[in-house]
Design an enzyme around this catalytic site. Sequence first.
Site, mmCIF file in Angstrom:
data_model
loop_
_atom_site.group_PDB
_atom_site.id
_atom_site.type_symbol
_atom_site.label_atom_id
_atom_site.label_comp_id
_atom_site.label_asym_id
_atom_site.label_seq_id
_atom_site.Cartn_x
_atom_site.Cartn_y
_atom_site.Cartn_z
ATOM 1 N N TYR A 4 31.984 47.711 56.834
ATOM 2 C CA TYR A 4 31.860 47.198 55.469
ATOM 3 C C TYR A 4 30.504 47.615 54.894
ATOM 4 O O TYR A 4 30.427 48.121 53.764
ATOM 5 C CB TYR A 4 32.023 45.675 55.461
ATOM 6 C CG TYR A 4 31.725 45.052 54.125
ATOM 7 C CD1 TYR A 4 32.589 45.220 53.049
ATOM 8 C CD2 TYR A 4 30.571 44.302 53.935
ATOM 9 C CE1 TYR A 4 32.308 44.661 51.815
ATOM 10 C CE2 TYR A 4 30.282 43.735 52.702
ATOM 11 C CZ TYR A 4 31.154 43.920 51.647
ATOM 12 O OH TYR A 4 30.864 43.372 50.429
ATOM 13 N N GLU A 26 33.958 36.056 47.410
ATOM 14 C CA GLU A 26 32.605 35.473 47.464
ATOM 15 C C GLU A 26 32.688 33.960 47.269
ATOM 16 O O GLU A 26 31.976 33.206 47.932
ATOM 17 C CB GLU A 26 31.682 36.103 46.421
ATOM 18 C CG GLU A 26 31.314 37.543 46.691
ATOM 19 C CD GLU A 26 30.467 37.787 47.930
ATOM 20 O OE1 GLU A 26 29.958 36.822 48.542
ATOM 21 O OE2 GLU A 26 30.321 38.961 48.298
ATOM 22 N N TRP A 34 30.281 35.557 55.823
ATOM 23 C CA TRP A 34 30.986 36.660 55.197
ATOM 24 C C TRP A 34 31.918 37.317 56.209
ATOM 25 O O TRP A 34 33.003 37.781 55.866
ATOM 26 C CB TRP A 34 29.997 37.660 54.609
ATOM 27 C CG TRP A 34 30.671 38.789 53.884
ATOM 28 C CD1 TRP A 34 30.602 40.109 54.190
ATOM 29 C CD2 TRP A 34 31.520 38.699 52.738
ATOM 30 N NE1 TRP A 34 31.364 40.847 53.303
ATOM 31 C CE2 TRP A 34 31.936 39.999 52.399
ATOM 32 C CE3 TRP A 34 31.984 37.636 51.960
ATOM 33 C CZ2 TRP A 34 32.794 40.270 51.325
ATOM 34 C CZ3 TRP A 34 32.831 37.910 50.896
ATOM 35 C CH2 TRP A 34 33.228 39.212 50.591
#
Length: 173
Positions: A4, A26, A34
């Site tokens: 990522y 988010e 995350w």
Amino acid sequence: MLEYHDKEWGVPVHEDNTLFEFLALEGAQAGLSWETILNKRVNYRKAFHNFQPAKIARYLNRDVQRLLGDAGIVRNRLKIEATIGNAKQVLVASKEFGSFNEYIWRFVGGKPIKHRFSSLSQIPATTNESDAMSKELRKRGFRFVGPTICYAFMQAIGMVNDHTTNCFRYDKV
């Protein structure tokens, strides 16, 4: 996480559905890591019709119940309802500004801000731009869009380049 970082984080995004996906993810990440959200990303795409705001905006209570039963996503009613409500607001902003992209990129004057941080400890949690974005999004009825979430969103979609200057991605994005 490495893939990522190396391929997506900080790369400017201008496609409306992808922008909405990052905003939704988010918001889902609030209070979690995350990594947890990234690991569930494929499930989120399936559960939320590839983040097509027009489809999500039409979700009914039965859709909320379906999502609350989906172990592949974070089953938090407030976050699920916020995603549905935010889809509606994305459509309103898109109609008003021509696209969600046109609306959201206004907060940085249409081009990425390239910071020059040499260490991770220098990267802020919020900025004046994320504060302004949060304030306006909330005023428009968006939820789970506090200044910290907005700044993480801005980093993810390349509105700001917060790769450190010694990172191989710094000059590439």
